[in-house]
Structure formats: C-alpha cells, structure tokens
Enzyme design. Sequence first.
Site, short mmCIF file in Angstrom:
data_model
loop_
_atom_site.label_atom_id
_atom_site.label_comp_id
_atom_site.label_asym_id
_atom_site.label_seq_id
_atom_site.Cartn_x
_atom_site.Cartn_y
_atom_site.Cartn_z
N HIS B 269 6.06 -35.84 3.90
CA HIS B 269 6.65 -37.03 3.52
C HIS B 269 5.60 -38.26 3.70
O HIS B 269 5.39 -39.10 2.81
CB HIS B 269 8.09 -37.21 4.35
CG HIS B 269 8.77 -38.54 4.01
ND1 HIS B 269 9.65 -38.48 3.20
CD2 HIS B 269 8.56 -39.65 4.30
CE1 HIS B 269 10.12 -39.73 2.75
NE2 HIS B 269 9.66 -40.40 3.46
N GLU B 270 5.28 -38.48 4.85
CA GLU B 270 4.24 -39.60 5.11
C GLU B 270 2.64 -39.34 4.36
O GLU B 270 2.32 -40.39 3.86
CB GLU B 270 3.96 -39.78 6.59
CG GLU B 270 5.26 -39.74 7.52
CD GLU B 270 6.01 -41.21 7.10
OE1 GLU B 270 5.71 -41.95 6.26
OE2 GLU B 270 7.37 -41.05 7.40
N HIS B 273 3.33 -40.85 0.86
CA HIS B 273 3.15 -42.39 0.95
C HIS B 273 1.62 -42.54 1.07
O HIS B 273 1.23 -43.72 0.62
CB HIS B 273 3.78 -42.91 2.41
CG HIS B 273 5.14 -43.04 2.53
ND1 HIS B 273 5.89 -43.86 1.26
CD2 HIS B 273 6.31 -42.75 3.20
CE1 HIS B 273 7.11 -43.79 1.52
NE2 HIS B 273 7.55 -43.09 2.61
N GLU B 299 8.80 -44.55 -2.02
CA GLU B 299 9.74 -43.51 -1.51
C GLU B 299 9.50 -42.30 -2.51
O GLU B 299 9.82 -41.45 -2.10
CB GLU B 299 10.89 -43.88 -1.44
CG GLU B 299 11.86 -43.21 -0.54
CD GLU B 299 11.27 -43.09 1.06
OE1 GLU B 299 10.49 -43.94 1.48
OE2 GLU B 299 12.04 -42.16 1.87
#
Lengths: 506, 506
Positions: B269-270, B273, B299
């Site tokens: 997830h990170e 980003h 997001e």
Amino acid sequence: MSENIKQLEQDFLEYVKKMCAYGEALSLVYWDLRTGAPKKSVEQRSQVIGVLSSEVFQMSTSEEMATYIKNLLSDEASGVISEVTRKTVEECKKEFDRNKKIPAEEYKEYVILQSKAESVWEEAKDNSDFELFRPYLEKLVETNKRFIQYWGFKGNKYNTLLDMYEPGITVEILDNVFGELRKKIVPLVKAISESNAKPETSFLFENFPKEQQKGLSLEILKQMGYDFQAGRLDETVHPFAIGLNPGDVRVTTKYDEKDFRVAVFGTIHEGGHALYEQNISKDLIGTPLCTGTSMGIHESQSLFYENFVGRNYSFWKQNYELLKSYSTGQFNDVSVEDYYRAINESKPSLIRIEADELTYPLHIIIRYEIEKGLFNDEIEVKDLPQIWNEKYEQYLGVRPDSDANGVLQDVHWSGGSFGYFPSYALGYMYAAQFKNTMLKDLPNYDQLLEEGNLQPIREWLTERIHQFGSMKKPLEILQDVTGEGLNAQYLVDYLYDKYNKVYSLN
Amino acid sequence: MSENIKQLEQDFLEYVKKMCAYGEALSLVYWDLRTGAPKKSVEQRSQVIGVLSSEVFQMSTSEEMATYIKNLLSDEASGVISEVTRKTVEECKKEFDRNKKIPAEEYKEYVILQSKAESVWEEAKDNSDFELFRPYLEKLVETNKRFIQYWGFKGNKYNTLLDMYEPGITVEILDNVFGELRKKIVPLVKAISESNAKPETSFLFENFPKEQQKGLSLEILKQMGYDFQAGRLDETVHPFAIGLNPGDVRVTTKYDEKDFRVAVFGTIHEGGHALYEQNISKDLIGTPLCTGTSMGIHESQSLFYENFVGRNYSFWKQNYELLKSYSTGQFNDVSVEDYYRAINESKPSLIRIEADELTYPLHIIIRYEIEKGLFNDEIEVKDLPQIWNEKYEQYLGVRPDSDANGVLQDVHWSGGSFGYFPSYALGYMYAAQFKNTMLKDLPNYDQLLEEGNLQPIREWLTERIHQFGSMKKPLEILQDVTGEGLNAQYLVDYLYDKYNKVYSLN
C-alpha cells in the site's frame, strides 16, 4: 529605560531561538545525509541546505542583529540582561564581526573556491598529484591571508585563525607546549621502535561480525552513561557525533569485520563527544551557547574516554568477558594482559587518522608548524611536499612514499580550515590535565573502571565541564577545573608512565 | 512590460522554491520523529517545527505573495508565464485565500482547540467516554461551520470541506456514487455472511519473524519498481509513505510477528503511494505541484497496488514460493489457491483500519453521511454514538460494543479533519476505473503479474498519472485517463466478480 532593555532582550532571545531552530533542522539534514539518505535525494537536499544556511547567515549579519548587539552590549544593558543573554550577544557579535568584515563579493568567491578545491583535492589525492592541487592551495592560503588583514590580528597573524577554533590559544602558547611535547615524545617513540618487547597483535584482526560489533558498541555506550532516550547509534563512512539538542545527540560508527577496534574505539571516542552535548544545561537550549565551547575542549572529552577509559587496563579487566562474549573466539587463548598490550601498540605511521595515542601528537605538531610557517611567509606552498616529508622523517622516523600518504592525506586544507589541526592535540593535553585533577577527587579511578562504574567519572566531567556548554572559554574551563593554564607535562607523564610499562622500557 | 512579468515570474519561482525547501526540511523532521528520533528530542524538535511552519505560513500569506498572485494571474501575464508557473500561482492563491479569509485571532484559537481536542480524544477513546470528547467535537464542528461562512460555499456547505482534500468533488457527486456503492455492497456483504464457503485462515497467524518479513517486504517493493536509490524502508507505529522530493520518497511499515499481512499489504500500500511520488516529473521540483494532486488520487495508487496487485491470484502464483522461502513453514501444507482465498476473506467488522477491501467502503460511507449531516444541521454531535451504531448495524450487520470501537475510533475529527474520509473510497473507485482502462492497453495484466513483470503497469501509471504531480486536478486526470467521470460501477463489478468466486456465490 531598563523596561526597554528587558523587551529588547526578549526580542533578541526569540530571534536567536529562530536561528537555532534552523540550525537544528540543518543538523538533522546532515545527519540524515551521512547515515542513510537515498543517493538521489542529494541534489535537491543541497538546495534545502542552501536555503536554510543562507537564512541563518542573513540573520546573523542583519541590521536587526547589529542593533541587538549595539544595545545589549551597552553600559545601560549590563546589569539588566542575564548572564546567558550577555554571553549569547557576545557570541553573536563574534560571528557578526567575522562575517561582516569580509566584502560580500570576496566571501562569495571564497565559497566557490572552497568547493572547487575540495573536489580537486580528491582527484589530486587519488592520483597522488600535488601539483594539481597546488594552485588551489596557494589561492586558499592567499585568501586567508587577506581575510586575516580584514579581521585584524594580535601578535602573530596565525593567531587569528587559531582563535576561530580555540579562542584564547596563540602561537606563543602553542610554541611552548608543542615544543615540550615534541622534545619528550620523539625520544620515547624512538625508544619504542628499538624495543624488543613488541606486543603480539595478530589476534586482533580476525573476523568479528558486524552485528556483534554493534551489540558490543551499544553495551559500552550504555556503560559510559550515554542516554539512549536522548540519542541513537547509526552506521556511517566517516564516524561523527552530532548534537541536535541536549535531548538528541546521535553517535555514528563504522564496522570493519577484520578490525573490531575501528568500531569499538571509534564508538567510545564519539560517545565522549556525545556525553558532552547530552549534559549541557537545559537553560542554554535555543542559544548558540548550547554546544561544546571549542573544538579542543570537545576533543578533550572524546579523547578522555577513548584513551583514559578505553585504553585503560582496568576497563578491559572489567570488560574482557563482555568482549569475548560478542566475538567468535579470537580472544580465547589471549590473556587480558596481552590484549591490553596489543591495543596499546605504538608504531610510527604515515597517516594521522590511523595513528596511535603516542605518535598522534607528532602528526599534529607537523601540521601546526607548517601552517604557522605558511601564514608567516616562512614556507611556500610549492615546498610543502618536501617539508612535510622531512618533518615526518625527523619526528617519526618514517618518510611518505607518496604525497597521497603525505601532504595530501587530510581534507582540512582543501576546505580552507587552517588553524583547526592544533585542537586535536590541545584536546589531548586538556584531557590529561583533567584526568590529573580528577584523580584528586576520584583516587579510586582505576577501581571504578574495574567495577564498570563509570558514573562518577561522567558526573565529574558534567559538573565541571559539560553543563556549561559555551558559557566558559576553553582556557577558563581549564583554569577553573585544574587551577592552572595549559601544561604539556601531564600528557607527557601519562605517556611515559604507560609506554614504559607496555614496552618494558627502563 | 513582458520583461517585467518575466522577472516577476523568476522572483516568484525563487520565492516558492524557498517555501518548498522549508517544507522538505519539515518532512524530514516528521519522518525522523516517526521512525526513530530519540524520545527526549521531541520537546525541542517541536520548536523547530513551529519555527519552520510559521515561516511557511507567513510566506504563503505575505504581501509579497499577494503581489505575485495579483500580477501573475493578470491578463498581461497569461501567455508570458509558463504553464507550470501559472498552476503554481493558482495553487498559492488557493492557499492564500484559505488562510487569509480566517481572522488571525480565530485561526489561532482553532489551532489551540485542535491540539487540546486531540489529547482529550485520546483519553476519551481509552476510556470509551464520548461525553468527555463531545464538547470539543461540538466546538470543532461549530468552528468549521463558521470557517465555511468565511471561505464561502457553492451548493452544499459541506462541499467547501470536501474540496480541500479532493478538489472538484461535491455532495452531489458523492451522494450518487456512494448511494450506488452502498446499494450494491450491502447485499453482497450479507450474502457472504450467509455463505458456507468460508476460507480457512488459521495458517495466516503463525509466527513469522520480523527480519524475515522485512526481507520479503524489500523483495516485493523491488518487484513493484520502487527505486531504492530514491528511498528507503523503515519501521514505524502508524505506517506511511513520505515524499521529500522525487529522489527521496520513504516507505515505512510495521511488523506483527503473528500476522505477516500487516507488513506485507501495508508495504505494498505505502509502496503504491511512493511510486506516485518517485515518478513525478523533475520539472516540478521546487514547486507545490511536486506532489500527488489529491488525497483521493494518492489513495488510488496505493489501493491499486494493495488490492489489484497484492490481492490478485496471479501475483501470488508468482510470489508464493518467495513467501514460503521467507516464512518458517506455515504455508507448507497450504495450496496457493487456499492461500489466495484466505487473504481475501471478507467479514464485517467494527474498525475501519482493519476492514477488508469489500467492507471498507461501507465504513467510509457511514462517516460521509454523518459529516454531511453535521454540516447541514441535520445531525447533532450529541446524537453521534447512537447514529453511528445504527448505521453500522444497518450497513454492516455489526453493532459496536463501545464508543471506543465505534464513534471514537478515528483520530481525524479530533484534528478537525472533516471532509477527508471520502477520499479513501474515492481513491478506491478511481483505482477500479484506472484498472478497467489499463486492461485495454495491457490485456495480459494477469499474465504480467504471473511473470513478476510489474514494469509495464508502473510505466502505464507513471505516463498517465504519476508524472503530472499536481498539474492536473483529480477529475481531470480521471477524465483524461478513462474518458469518463466518476463511476462506481467498475468497483462494484470488480468486487462482485471477485467475491462471487472467493465465496462460491451464485
């Protein structure tokens, strides 16, 4: 009127606090760049450094600063403002004068010269090509000579440069103590070279895994009284300690798996610097006084721990089992006595940063004599390689095989840092003087080390040195702590006492 | 005249570059505080944050800034200044207006309120005591209502808050798409609750050593195309990614040795980003455009990787052996099919940040409906616990046993962040729309994952989304990439398609 002064004092302290905040951010940026910032961050990060530094520079030389200095050092302000404020203003004035006396255009040219010279020096060192570096070094010396005229000087011109790193120290003082040191150390080094009682050292260089070295380094830092809630240990290429504020003083080290001494003694050394910064009085936070008072006094703390703690027999008597438990067996057949002799081997060498505690001062003295000669027009840059090599032969009995291992070895001159080197040896002498006085209060010094109880030692240093930050000048601290001025005899005594034993001399 | 504008443009860009430099220093301070800054550093570091932030704030609201905005958005400037400059001025104007319209005194009070409210919220959450937090929440809502009057609003008052995080998004749009999502997801969640084909998951929760999880996380980041020369992975409590500049985008994660999914899916997830920030055009460096354009688009990138890559069967077909090699045997008797079903288990739960990808949007919709009600005077703060619990029961079929697990669970409101929550679900919908379009260009999407070749996916996203930074608004990107506006159908289709299979529905 005193109301106005009070208000001005408040405004000034706010102003200074802001400069310190920028400084702290800059320190974090430097720490990060040297401990793990990604490679591609650097270009943009340099912009950040540029913006923050020039903000600090502008604030330190602004009209507003000039007004604060003038009014807060006036007669009517004395007695109204606090001691901390007064010393802060004095510190700011010193910086202001230093920066304002150089014409802006010349300073800018100098900054560009420094940065070019550093990269040329790197190349010159890689190729052992002094001639490549020579024109830059000539220009650096020339510019500093001109700056000395702008700044002014008392007595010897070189004093002005010395004073930047070690306020109060002069050629007159250094000629005296360095002369003494040289006179005493040179024959001792010679005697050792001729001694047959050479320590066995081969067991030092066996494989010692990095993670294990780290574990050991952490244990030793803890024993020294380093506060891990106010710091951390990281890995780097050129180890350093950095104080962001007394609640955040970081130590870095490097690990050589074939020579654990690099990490262990490096960590103890940087840990000594860190203890100084961690124990500065909280009252000084937010002022430029909230850091060690000089390069020399700082070095006195790191060398105190590295040599008087880390190379002390009792310290290792206490910690030898600990060392063994982290190693993979290299010390199994080695007695603590033999280990102690091994880590105190002394051997003349060419490279300053690899020198042992006995020969180290001679490396510094050589650089001092050369710098003094340069700024008094007694030595020319073009003659440096020859002069360098002759001095090494004369003082240390070794002659550089190349300029890379000789006159080109240190980065300092390429950055224009003339007058810095003496601090290293001054720190060593201060440390020996502090140690001598400490023994009067803590006659059981060795026993404390043998018990692993370093707390009284750290407290003694904090009470007399650390807490004051830059509230006292170096020679003021020395006088207050020891009751006398700079005196090389204590270091000489320490070295003779120790090395006579290690090498079974006399 | 055009000469003057050109000069003004240069001055403005220098001015903005300086603000960005402060911003980058601040980002480093935040990263450091959350990854390993010593505990005792914090007090003084807050001063540093205060000084740097207020400098940025002052520069963004200065008379100088007002002059730049006025002159660079003038008719004569258009056509003279570059596109990047124009968008930068627009961004600065938005910030200027937002900050200048609030009377300074009221803004100061609000900052104090926020900081108090956050600490009261922590206590209230710990004690599950909504009444303790209620007066602060009421005051926060009240103040934001007043601010909306200052800022002005179009249509619904809540639009002004939405626009801060997701420019262009309105209540009208959200009512439509969230209504659609709710209508479709609620029955699917219910069907799954009633399904007998529940995946076996117990093997997920065996011991997976932290160092091994770290090794695996690094491998996956590498596969994603994360550039380690422009970033690093660290450990933290609340994981985040942070872009200091495109050459320095850091990922953080946390390790739960009893649930490796926290680190692995958190890192993916990170990492999503981070890929966004690493691949922004270098032309935007030094401007406020050099970051993701909105919370929602950001997001969309993290959720794209987390869900459409990280929870995809083909991805794990490729990486299952890798996972096994880092684990200590917990998957030895588990087929990759069973593993895939396990990591896609869906179960209604009370806590948003622990929700799975199917139920997650419902958590967001509940918060959206409540916020909209609050700012349209249809809901009162005092009734929140009851309304919250009823909505959870209605949409998810679970009722909080306490306010700590209900209305008090999120930090957002205590900091006055109203209008933020919808971004999470918007990002999810954007991601599904991007995925749908990507499949036209990369019809072999699943095969790429199965080959471990994620490069074409990353390049597709960079070309269409990442590189633009904030040069395009969220809905502009959506339109340019997909050829249409916001549409919940793609997410709904994805969820139905996937969960029908995982739970053998139909």
